[in-house]
Design a protein around this motif. Structure first.
Motif, PDB file in Angstrom:
ATOM      1  N   ASP A  96      16.610 -75.675 -15.542  1.00 12.71           N
ATOM      2  CA  ASP A  96      17.294 -76.144 -14.213  1.00 12.71           C
ATOM      3  C   ASP A  96      17.647 -74.998 -13.185  1.00 12.71           C
ATOM      4  N   GLN A  97      17.436 -75.188 -12.091  1.00  9.87           N
ATOM      5  CA  GLN A  97      18.079 -74.113 -10.889  1.00  9.87           C
ATOM      6  C   GLN A  97      19.000 -74.704 -10.302  1.00  9.87           C
ATOM      7  N   TRP A  98      20.005 -73.883  -9.943  1.00 13.69           N
ATOM      8  CA  TRP A  98      21.141 -74.173  -9.102  1.00 13.69           C
ATOM      9  C   TRP A  98      21.243 -73.202  -7.849  1.00 13.69           C
ATOM     10  N   HIS A  99      21.301 -74.248  -6.706  1.00 14.25           N
ATOM     11  CA  HIS A  99      21.396 -73.116  -5.371  1.00 14.25           C
ATOM     12  C   HIS A  99      22.672 -73.678  -5.123  1.00 14.25           C
ATOM     13  N   VAL A 100      23.681 -72.407  -5.189  1.00 14.69           N
ATOM     14  CA  VAL A 100      24.934 -72.419  -5.083  1.00 14.69           C
ATOM     15  C   VAL A 100      25.285 -71.277  -4.190  1.00 14.69           C
ATOM     16  N   GLY A 101      26.116 -71.657  -3.145  1.00  6.88           N
ATOM     17  CA  GLY A 101      26.499 -70.619  -2.146  1.00  6.88           C
ATOM     18  C   GLY A 101      25.116 -70.058  -1.731  1.00  6.88           C
ATOM     19  N   THR A 102      24.983 -68.781  -1.660  1.00 10.32           N
ATOM     20  CA  THR A 102      23.614 -68.249  -1.178  1.00 10.32           C
ATOM     21  C   THR A 102      22.931 -67.717  -2.449  1.00 10.32           C
ATOM     22  N   ALA A 103      23.456 -68.033  -3.684  1.00 12.96           N
ATOM     23  CA  ALA A 103      22.673 -67.591  -4.729  1.00 12.96           C
ATOM     24  C   ALA A 103      21.847 -68.659  -5.277  1.00 12.96           C
ATOM     25  N   VAL A 104      20.802 -68.068  -6.087  1.00 14.83           N
ATOM     26  CA  VAL A 104      19.954 -69.293  -7.260  1.00 14.83           C
ATOM     27  C   VAL A 104      20.269 -68.842  -8.398  1.00 14.83           C
TER      28      VAL A 104
ATOM     29  N   ALA B  28      32.783 -85.509  -2.569  1.00 15.04           N
ATOM     30  CA  ALA B  28      33.726 -85.257  -3.441  1.00 15.04           C
ATOM     31  C   ALA B  28      33.044 -85.405  -4.799  1.00 15.04           C
ATOM     32  N   ASP B  29      32.101 -86.221  -4.888  1.00 16.44           N
ATOM     33  CA  ASP B  29      31.506 -86.728  -6.264  1.00 16.44           C
ATOM     34  C   ASP B  29      30.409 -85.690  -6.517  1.00 16.44           C
ATOM     35  N   LEU B  30      29.834 -84.819  -5.658  1.00 18.05           N
ATOM     36  CA  LEU B  30      28.371 -83.858  -5.988  1.00 18.05           C
ATOM     37  C   LEU B  30      28.888 -82.963  -6.742  1.00 18.05           C
ATOM     38  N   PRO B  31      28.041 -82.125  -7.526  1.00 20.80           N
ATOM     39  CA  PRO B  31      28.046 -81.131  -8.298  1.00 20.80           C
ATOM     40  C   PRO B  31      28.757 -79.981  -7.565  1.00 20.80           C
ATOM     41  N   ALA B  32      29.738 -79.223  -8.002  1.00 18.76           N
ATOM     42  CA  ALA B  32      30.407 -78.076  -7.088  1.00 18.76           C
ATOM     43  C   ALA B  32      31.117 -77.286  -8.085  1.00 18.76           C
TER      44      ALA B  32
ATOM     45  N   LEU C 140      21.013 -79.144  -7.485  1.00 22.29           N
ATOM     46  CA  LEU C 140      20.287 -78.900  -8.419  1.00 22.29           C
ATOM     47  C   LEU C 140      18.665 -79.326  -8.252  1.00 22.29           C
ATOM     48  N   VAL C 141      18.013 -78.549  -8.830  1.00 19.47           N
ATOM     49  CA  VAL C 141      16.486 -78.399  -8.858  1.00 19.47           C
ATOM     50  C   VAL C 141      16.219 -78.603  -9.988  1.00 19.47           C
ATOM     51  N   PRO C 142      15.705 -79.672 -10.712  1.00 22.51           N
ATOM     52  CA  PRO C 142      15.505 -80.166 -12.099  1.00 22.51           C
ATOM     53  C   PRO C 142      14.040 -79.193 -12.537  1.00 22.51           C
ATOM     54  N   ALA C 143      14.318 -78.711 -13.933  1.00 24.81           N
ATOM     55  CA  ALA C 143      13.323 -78.087 -14.715  1.00 24.81           C
ATOM     56  C   ALA C 143      11.964 -78.869 -14.620  1.00 24.81           C
ATOM     57  N   SER C 144      10.935 -78.319 -14.447  1.00 26.72           N
ATOM     58  CA  SER C 144       9.780 -78.688 -14.866  1.00 26.72           C
ATOM     59  C   SER C 144       9.486 -79.381 -16.111  1.00 26.72           C
ATOM     60  N   LEU C 145       8.610 -80.294 -16.403  1.00 32.50           N
ATOM     61  CA  LEU C 145       8.463 -80.838 -17.675  1.00 32.50           C
ATOM     62  C   LEU C 145       7.348 -80.474 -18.216  1.00 32.50           C
TER      63      LEU C 145
END
Length: 214
Positions: A107-115, A5-9, A167-172
Motif C-alpha cells: 500500500d502506498q501513502w501519499h502524505v504531505g509531499t512524500a510517498v 475529519a474522518d479521512l486518514p490523517a 491511500l493507493v492500495p497495493a496491487s493484488l
C-alpha cells in the motif's frame, strides 16, 4: 458522505535520537523515546531528519524507515494500561482513521509531499518493555495483534501533523500486515509471500523455511 475529519490523517510526527537508560542495573542505548514535533519535517533516505535508531542491525534501514501506529490501537491499549500519548511505542507517525493491521504490504501513502509504502509489521524487542517499564509488555504487545506498520520511503518530502493520507492500495495478490505478523498463513498465502518482492527479504526467507517444512 465522508467528511475531511474522518479521512486518514497524521495526528502527530514523533522524533527521537539514541539515549542511555538504566534498566535492571545495566545501561541500555535506545531511541524508542519519541516526542511530537511541530511543523513540516523532511523524510528521506532511511529516516525523518532529526530521528535515528540505536541499533541498525535490528532497527531502521530502508524497510523500517518510518514506523506508524494508529490512535485507534492506542485507545485499545489505554483501556488496559492507562492513558498513552503519541510516540509512546516509538512510532514516527501517529495516525487516525486507517486500519494498520489490515493494511497490505505494498500500500502506498501519499502524505504531505512524500510517498511512503507499507513494508512490514513490527516485531517488538525488549526495549518496548523498557519504555513501558514492564518486562512482560513485549510479549503482550505481540499477542495483542496490533503491530503497527513500518514503511519505506518511495519519494522524499515533507510531512507534518494534520496531513491527510491518500491511500493507493497495493496491487493484488498482497498480504496484510496483521496476517504476516500472526504467522498463521495458509500454504497459498505462504507461496504468495515468497513470490512478493515487496515483502522484505527476512520475512520471505522465514516463509521459505516454513514452506520447506510443510
Amino acid at each position: 458522505m465522508t467528511s475531511p475529519a474522518d479521512l486518514p490523517a497524521v495526528l502527530s510526527v514523533n522524533l527521537g535520537t539514541p539515549r542511555q537508560v538504566e534498566w535492571r542495573g545495566q545501561q541500555v542505548t535506545t531511541a524508542i523515546w519519541k516526542q511530537p514535533v511541530t511543523g513540516p519535517i523532511r523524510v528521506e533516505g532511511i529516516n525523518f531528519v532529526g530521528d535515528d535508531q540505536a541499533d541498525r542491525r535490528v532497527h531502521g534501514g530502508a524497510d523500517k524507515a518510518v514506523y506508524a501506529y494508529a490512535v485507534e490501537d492506542y485507545d485499545w491499549w489505554s483501556a488496559q494500561v492507562g492513558s498513552l500519548g503519541p510516540g509512546t511505542f516509538g512510532e514516527n507517525l501517529t495516525t487516525a482513521h486507517i486500519d494498520l493491521t489490515a493494511a497490505s504490504i505494498g500500500d502506498q501513502w501519499h502524505v504531505g509531499t512524500a510517498v511512503l509504502e507499507v513494508a512490514q509489521p513490527r516485531t517488538p524487542c525488549f526495549k518496548l518493555g523498557i519504555r513501558m517499564g514492564d518486562d512482560t509488555f513485549t510479549r503482550r504487545f505481540a499477542l495483542g495483534g496490533r503491530p503497527g506498520a513500518y514503511l519505506r520511503i518511495v519519494e522524499p518530502g515533507l510531512i507534518e501533523a494534520g496531513d491527510q493520507i491518500r491511500l493507493v492500495p497495493a496491487s493484488l495478490p498482497s498480504i496484510s500486515v496483521g496476517a504476516l505478523a500472526s504467522g498463521n498463513l495458509t500454504i497459498d498465502e505462504l507461496i504468495a509471500v515468497s513470490a512478493d518482492d515487496r515483502v522484505p527479504d527476512g520475512w520471505r526467507i522465514a516463509v521459505d523455511r516454513e514452506l520447506a517444512r510443510r
